[in-house]
Design a protein around this motif. Structure first.
Motif, short mmCIF file in Angstrom:
data_model
loop_
_atom_site.label_atom_id
_atom_site.label_comp_id
_atom_site.label_asym_id
_atom_site.label_seq_id
_atom_site.Cartn_x
_atom_site.Cartn_y
_atom_site.Cartn_z
N ALA A 296 2.56 23.26 36.78
CA ALA A 296 2.01 23.91 35.23
C ALA A 296 1.33 22.72 34.39
O ALA A 296 0.18 23.30 33.73
N ILE A 297 1.22 21.42 34.63
CA ILE A 297 0.35 21.00 34.22
C ILE A 297 -1.01 20.63 34.68
O ILE A 297 -1.51 20.88 34.09
N ALA A 298 -1.41 20.88 36.17
CA ALA A 298 -2.03 21.11 36.67
C ALA A 298 -3.30 22.46 36.23
O ALA A 298 -4.38 22.51 35.82
N GLU A 299 -1.92 23.39 35.95
CA GLU A 299 -3.25 24.99 35.49
C GLU A 299 -3.52 24.81 33.92
O GLU A 299 -4.68 25.01 33.82
N ALA A 300 -2.74 23.81 33.13
CA ALA A 300 -3.10 23.48 31.92
C ALA A 300 -4.55 22.77 31.78
O ALA A 300 -5.29 22.77 30.88
N ILE A 301 -4.33 21.66 32.35
CA ILE A 301 -6.10 20.89 32.61
C ILE A 301 -7.30 21.32 32.87
O ILE A 301 -8.12 21.64 32.68
N ALA A 302 -6.87 22.62 33.91
CA ALA A 302 -7.96 23.72 34.07
C ALA A 302 -8.33 24.76 33.00
O ALA A 302 -9.49 25.24 33.60
N ARG A 303 -7.79 24.08 31.63
CA ARG A 303 -8.01 25.33 30.42
C ARG A 303 -8.69 24.70 29.43
O ARG A 303 -9.04 25.38 28.56
N LYS A 304 -9.07 23.28 29.58
CA LYS A 304 -9.31 22.31 29.10
C LYS A 304 -10.51 23.29 27.79
O LYS A 304 -11.55 23.17 28.73
N PRO A 305 -10.41 23.58 26.78
CA PRO A 305 -11.71 24.24 26.39
C PRO A 305 -13.16 22.49 26.68
O PRO A 305 -12.82 21.46 26.39
N ARG A 306 -13.77 23.16 26.00
CA ARG A 306 -15.42 21.64 25.74
C ARG A 306 -15.15 21.40 25.14
O ARG A 306 -15.19 20.06 24.19
N GLY A 307 -14.37 21.97 23.54
CA GLY A 307 -14.23 21.12 22.17
C GLY A 307 -13.68 22.19 21.46
O GLY A 307 -13.96 23.58 21.56
N HIS A 308 -13.83 21.93 20.11
CA HIS A 308 -12.60 22.21 18.57
C HIS A 308 -13.75 23.17 18.41
O HIS A 308 -15.47 22.91 18.15
N ASP A 309 -13.33 23.95 17.50
CA ASP A 309 -14.16 24.57 16.21
C ASP A 309 -14.08 24.89 14.91
O ASP A 309 -14.52 25.46 13.90
N PHE A 310 -13.94 23.21 14.38
CA PHE A 310 -13.54 22.12 13.03
C PHE A 310 -14.85 22.96 11.87
O PHE A 310 -15.61 22.36 12.21
N ILE A 311 -14.45 23.38 10.90
CA ILE A 311 -15.42 23.94 9.92
C ILE A 311 -14.71 23.37 8.75
O ILE A 311 -13.09 23.97 8.18
#
Length: 330
Positions: A296-311
């Protein structure tokens, strides 16, 4: 652990509780509703989860909250996690605190292997401190900081830059930290959680402007100093201390992100500023074997996005994400 963009994930921040004995105006509403205790992972479960991440390559572990030191029996967990320092599997165990409980816990933290801590102090004006934290007392925090120094803990002060509140106090904070031997990091307000009306927009102060103003009075020399987090540091030549800037809005720090965040309910957020998350509580409780949890940890890390959308601006008044920082972990 590598994410989809080739970044090594070596830093885990763990919120051990969403509860806090302060109600800071930029973090939460005064009448916060906290999670039912039944949803919170036990200390034993947190130990198992953290150990799973360490087994997969996490080298730095930071405990956060809420306020981590208000969690009952928290030193049991910290002592347990300290065993990974002894084996060499973990490079650093640290925490972020508001300082309210440090007088009691500073020496036990040092005994457990904690070498440095971050303490949130947005002002050293007693009246302002009471107004910002709502429930906090500055003298209690200052006593805790003295205990931390006595215990040999390295202290970094975190201060959120708040327009019209503490923006006239940065020079004083730099001087105070220099005299006390503390590093100082200034942080931009982050658009997380509803705190009422346009409060956060009113609070937002770009640190690019702050740094330019400080450079008129202080000699700020670029450094390559890093702690594994997102701060960029300069040396203040007049004090010899370090000054960091965390700028998720004016200059985001996503390109080198090595962090994921685990909540006290076992939810893993791969990015502070995105809602995508992974449920680790279910595999944790479904099997005493480590295989399902590791997968489950490995699957989650594989979905890490490039960055956030803070505005934060007049067109983006609401929070970028609905959850409060106290839920995710500061």
């Amino acid at each position: 652990m590598l994410d989809p963009f080739g970044r090594t994930i070596s830093y885990l921040r763990v919120s051990v509780t969403d509860r806090c004995d302060f109600r800071c105006v930029y973090c939460m509403a005064e009448d916060m509703s906290f999670l039912p205790k039944a949803e919170i992972l036990s200390l034993e479960e947190l130990d198992r989860l953290c150990s799973a991440f360490i087994r997969q390559g996490v080298r730095k572990l930071r405990l956060t909250g809420g306020e981590p030191l208000v969690r009952r029996n928290i030193m049991w967990l910290i002592d347990r996690l300290g065993r990974h320092l002894g084996t060499g599997a973990l490079d650093e165990l640290t925490l972020t605190t508001n300082g309210s409980q440090l007088a009691r816990y500073a020496q036990p933290l040092a005994d457990a292997g904690v070498r440095r801590i971050n303490v949130s102090v947005d002002t050293i004006d007693r009246q302002k401190f009471a107004a910002i934290t709502r429930w906090g007392r500055l003298d209690q925090v200052l006593t805790g900081l003295e205990a931390a120094k006595a215990a040999g803990l390295q202290v970094k002060i975190n201060a959120v830059a708040l327009k019209g509140v503490n923006d006239g106090e940065f020079d004083r904070l730099i001087g105070w930290c220099g005299a006390e031997g503390f590093d100082l990091t200034l942080i931009e307000v982050m658009p997380m959680g509803e705190i009422g009306g346009d409060a956060r927009l009113d609070q937002y102060l770009p640190l690019s402007l702050v740094r330019a103003d400080l450079a008129k009075r202080w000699t700020l020399t670029e450094t390559d100093y890093q702690t594994g987090g997102p701060a960029r540091y300069v040396r203040v030549e007049e004090t010899g201390g370090r000054l960091g800037f965390i700028t998720p809005l004016t200059h985001n720090f996503c390109e080198s992100c090595n962090r994921v965040r685990l909540t006290c309910t076992g939810t893993l957020y791969m990015c502070l500023g995105q809602e995508d998350a992974a449920d680790l509580r279910s595999p944790l409780r479904a099997s005493a074997a480590d295989g399902p949890l590791d997968a489950a940890i490995a699957e989650a890390i594989a979905r890490k996005p490039r960055g956030h959308d803070f505005i934060i601006d007049r067109r983006h008044r609401g929070p970028a994400v609905a959850r409060h920082m106290s839920v995710t972990g500061g």
